[in-house]
Design a protein around this motif. Structure first.
Motif, mmCIF file in Angstrom:
data_model
loop_
_atom_site.group_PDB
_atom_site.id
_atom_site.type_symbol
_atom_site.label_atom_id
_atom_site.label_comp_id
_atom_site.label_asym_id
_atom_site.label_seq_id
_atom_site.Cartn_x
_atom_site.Cartn_y
_atom_site.Cartn_z
ATOM 1 N N LEU A 135 0.809 -1.215 0.000
ATOM 2 C CA LEU A 135 0.000 0.000 0.000
ATOM 3 C C LEU A 135 0.845 1.269 0.000
ATOM 4 O O LEU A 135 0.497 2.250 -0.667
ATOM 5 C CB LEU A 135 -0.953 0.002 1.196
ATOM 6 C CG LEU A 135 -1.890 1.207 1.290
ATOM 7 C CD1 LEU A 135 -2.711 1.375 0.024
ATOM 8 C CD2 LEU A 135 -2.792 1.092 2.507
ATOM 9 N N VAL A 136 1.956 1.274 0.736
ATOM 10 C CA VAL A 136 2.802 2.477 0.763
ATOM 11 C C VAL A 136 3.286 2.805 -0.646
ATOM 12 O O VAL A 136 3.220 3.959 -1.089
ATOM 13 C CB VAL A 136 3.997 2.283 1.723
ATOM 14 C CG1 VAL A 136 5.020 3.403 1.532
ATOM 15 C CG2 VAL A 136 3.515 2.276 3.170
ATOM 16 N N LEU A 147 -6.036 11.198 -0.627
ATOM 17 C CA LEU A 147 -5.486 9.845 -0.737
ATOM 18 C C LEU A 147 -4.421 9.581 0.328
ATOM 19 O O LEU A 147 -4.391 8.502 0.943
ATOM 20 C CB LEU A 147 -4.913 9.615 -2.135
ATOM 21 C CG LEU A 147 -4.341 8.223 -2.408
ATOM 22 C CD1 LEU A 147 -5.341 7.137 -2.031
ATOM 23 C CD2 LEU A 147 -3.941 8.090 -3.872
ATOM 24 N N LEU A 148 -3.549 10.543 0.576
ATOM 25 C CA LEU A 148 -2.528 10.355 1.601
ATOM 26 C C LEU A 148 -3.152 10.167 2.980
ATOM 27 O O LEU A 148 -2.748 9.280 3.742
ATOM 28 C CB LEU A 148 -1.568 11.546 1.616
ATOM 29 C CG LEU A 148 -0.599 11.660 0.440
ATOM 30 C CD1 LEU A 148 0.169 12.970 0.506
ATOM 31 C CD2 LEU A 148 0.374 10.479 0.413
ATOM 32 N N ILE A 149 -4.150 10.975 3.284
ATOM 33 C CA ILE A 149 -4.789 10.870 4.595
ATOM 34 C C ILE A 149 -5.545 9.552 4.718
ATOM 35 O O ILE A 149 -5.559 8.911 5.762
ATOM 36 C CB ILE A 149 -5.731 12.064 4.825
ATOM 37 C CG1 ILE A 149 -4.922 13.366 4.830
ATOM 38 C CG2 ILE A 149 -6.490 11.906 6.138
ATOM 39 C CD1 ILE A 149 -3.703 13.360 5.702
ATOM 40 N N GLU A 150 -6.176 9.125 3.630
ATOM 41 C CA GLU A 150 -6.848 7.822 3.624
ATOM 42 C C GLU A 150 -5.844 6.697 3.904
ATOM 43 O O GLU A 150 -6.115 5.783 4.683
ATOM 44 C CB GLU A 150 -7.525 7.598 2.275
ATOM 45 C CG GLU A 150 -8.139 6.233 2.089
ATOM 46 C CD GLU A 150 -9.487 6.071 2.749
ATOM 47 O OE1 GLU A 150 -10.058 4.976 2.661
ATOM 48 O OE2 GLU A 150 -9.967 7.041 3.360
ATOM 49 N N ALA A 151 -4.682 6.763 3.272
ATOM 50 C CA ALA A 151 -3.661 5.727 3.479
ATOM 51 C C ALA A 151 -3.139 5.754 4.915
ATOM 52 O O ALA A 151 -2.868 4.700 5.506
ATOM 53 C CB ALA A 151 -2.516 5.921 2.491
ATOM 54 N N ILE A 152 -2.996 6.943 5.475
ATOM 55 C CA ILE A 152 -2.497 7.073 6.843
ATOM 56 C C ILE A 152 -3.540 6.593 7.844
ATOM 57 O O ILE A 152 -3.249 5.802 8.744
ATOM 58 C CB ILE A 152 -2.091 8.532 7.139
ATOM 59 C CG1 ILE A 152 -0.869 8.919 6.304
ATOM 60 C CG2 ILE A 152 -1.808 8.724 8.627
ATOM 61 C CD1 ILE A 152 -0.584 10.406 6.293
ATOM 62 N N GLN A 153 -4.782 7.063 7.671
ATOM 63 C CA GLN A 153 -5.817 6.774 8.654
ATOM 64 C C GLN A 153 -6.373 5.364 8.527
ATOM 65 O O GLN A 153 -6.464 4.637 9.507
ATOM 66 C CB GLN A 153 -6.960 7.796 8.501
ATOM 67 C CG GLN A 153 -6.567 9.213 8.840
ATOM 68 C CD GLN A 153 -6.349 9.398 10.341
ATOM 69 O OE1 GLN A 153 -6.835 8.623 11.150
ATOM 70 N NE2 GLN A 153 -5.621 10.427 10.723
ATOM 71 N N SER A 165 2.403 4.976 7.858
ATOM 72 C CA SER A 165 2.932 6.120 8.593
ATOM 73 C C SER A 165 3.417 7.184 7.614
ATOM 74 O O SER A 165 3.897 6.855 6.522
ATOM 75 C CB SER A 165 4.083 5.693 9.499
ATOM 76 O OG SER A 165 5.238 5.416 8.736
ATOM 77 N N PRO A 166 3.297 8.465 7.973
ATOM 78 C CA PRO A 166 3.840 9.510 7.105
ATOM 79 C C PRO A 166 5.321 9.306 6.793
ATOM 80 O O PRO A 166 5.762 9.551 5.668
ATOM 81 C CB PRO A 166 3.605 10.798 7.911
ATOM 82 C CG PRO A 166 2.426 10.482 8.768
ATOM 83 C CD PRO A 166 2.572 9.028 9.119
ATOM 84 N N LYS A 167 6.084 8.819 7.777
ATOM 85 C CA LYS A 167 7.513 8.592 7.539
ATOM 86 C C LYS A 167 7.744 7.527 6.476
ATOM 87 O O LYS A 167 8.637 7.661 5.633
ATOM 88 C CB LYS A 167 8.204 8.193 8.847
ATOM 89 C CG LYS A 167 8.339 9.338 9.856
ATOM 90 C CD LYS A 167 9.084 8.875 11.090
ATOM 91 C CE LYS A 167 9.235 10.027 12.087
ATOM 92 N NZ LYS A 167 9.956 9.589 13.318
ATOM 93 N N ALA A 168 6.938 6.468 6.510
ATOM 94 C CA ALA A 168 7.084 5.411 5.505
ATOM 95 C C ALA A 168 6.748 5.936 4.118
ATOM 96 O O ALA A 168 7.402 5.583 3.126
ATOM 97 C CB ALA A 168 6.190 4.230 5.854
ATOM 98 N N LEU A 169 5.749 6.782 4.023
ATOM 99 C CA LEU A 169 5.384 7.367 2.732
ATOM 100 C C LEU A 169 6.492 8.281 2.220
ATOM 101 O O LEU A 169 6.812 8.282 1.028
ATOM 102 C CB LEU A 169 4.062 8.132 2.861
ATOM 103 C CG LEU A 169 2.826 7.254 3.088
ATOM 104 C CD1 LEU A 169 1.664 8.086 3.619
ATOM 105 C CD2 LEU A 169 2.418 6.548 1.797
#
Length: 320
Positions: free
Chosen positions: A141-142, A161-167, A172-176
């Protein structure tokens, strides 16, 4: 003229195809001449060509599943679906995804394939380990998320999309950010800015929350822990948790221009808490910054309320 097996045993076409999608080479191996394949794909014929060498044995508009099958047949056994379609199959909700953005696959760098029709082929040195969902090989997913946002040009859909992936996807934001750093910087300006804002806001809010909790008569027993119901159903992962009374504290970090897109998800989360009988205190980072005394009063009042009712049947496990 001797006819091929496909004419004597038409069920072979179904057996050798995937959802009605089949390679021209497979048809030829069954004895169908290339001229016959070509003629059947002409306007008015019973079939249609989806990608070079890949045929849909129907004139109907291909479904998403048939396009996925065609993309994988064209790209080879090591190909991975990535970007928007992979995000969809990982379970991200459609509200954060474009309606249809074509197919995007990752293939090993040495494979000399080119993009065609609805398919984007990306050759990569860093081919990730596949994740199978319903038999379809996907990028993790990342990687799928970063591949998708690299090709978006507007802030709002990238943020959604970023917030959906995080939540929802627990990326994690760091992984992205790490994933963005592994490839080309093209198309990364908007996602980098958004992730920087999310990380900064989140980290500051967590520090403030921890400091504030030290002033409570009874501080939280756990931080960042998954909560499950009696049948093992996932309820939430609150920032702070008082296990003796089943009290959750949620710091909703997306309270500026992302908050409107997250409102429905926050409501659903709070509904899960309510159904399970868990008392939850939602707090915005701006409340922690501007009025920490009021937040402390709410937490103390919620603690007394939760302590006065029977503890619901829920349990916790550490978040990954």
């Amino acid at each position: 003229m001797k006819r091929g097996r496909w004419a004597d045993y038409p069920e072979l076409l179904t057996e050798r195809s995937q959802l009605g999608v089949i390679k021209a080479a497979t048809l030829e191996s069954l004895g169908m001449p290339s001229k016959t394949i070509y003629q059947r794909c002409l306007p008015g014929g019973p079939w249609r060509r989806l990608l070079p060498g890949v045929i849909l044995m129907s004139r109907a508009e291909p479904t998403l599943d048939q396009r996925v099958a065609a993309a994988l047949l064209f790209s080879g056994p090591q190909a991975l679906i990535t970007a928007v379609e992979a995000c969809r199959r990982h379970g991200l909700r459609s509200g954060a995804l474009p309606a249809y953005a074509g197919m995007h696959v990752l293939v090993p760098h040495e494979h000399k394939l080119q993009s065609s029709e609805f398919l984007t082929v990306e050759r990569t040195i860093y081919l990730p380990e596949e994740v199978k969902k319903d038999g379809v090989p996907l990028a993790p997913l990342v990687r799928a998320t970063t591949d998708a946002v690299r090709r978006m040009r507007a802030t709002e859909p990238v943020a959604a999309l970023l917030i959906e992936a995080i939540q929802r996807g627990r990326c994690s934001p760091k992984a992205l950010v790490r994933e963005l750093n592994t490839g080309s910087r093209r198309g990364t300006a908007i996602p980098r800015r958004i992730l920087a804002e999310v990380q900064e806001l989140r980290s500051v809010a967590e520090v403030r929350a921890l400091d504030l909790s030290k002033n409570m008569r009874t501080p939280p027993t756990h931080w960042n822990t998954n909560i499950y119901g009696p049948d093992g159903e996932y309820i939430g992962c609150p920032d702070a948790w008082w296990d003796d009374i089943a009290l959750a504290w949620e710091i909703d970090s997306l309270d500026f221009h992302f908050y409107r897109a997250e409102y429905a998800r926050t409501q659903e989360r709070n509904a899960r808490y309510a159904i399970a009988g868990v008392t939850v205190v939602p707090t915005l980072p701006t409340e922690l910054r501007d009025n920490p005394e009021a937040v402390l009063r709410k937490l103390e009042a919620a603690y007394l309320t939760a302590a006065a009712r029977p503890r619901p049947q829920v349990y916790f496990a550490s978040c990954p």
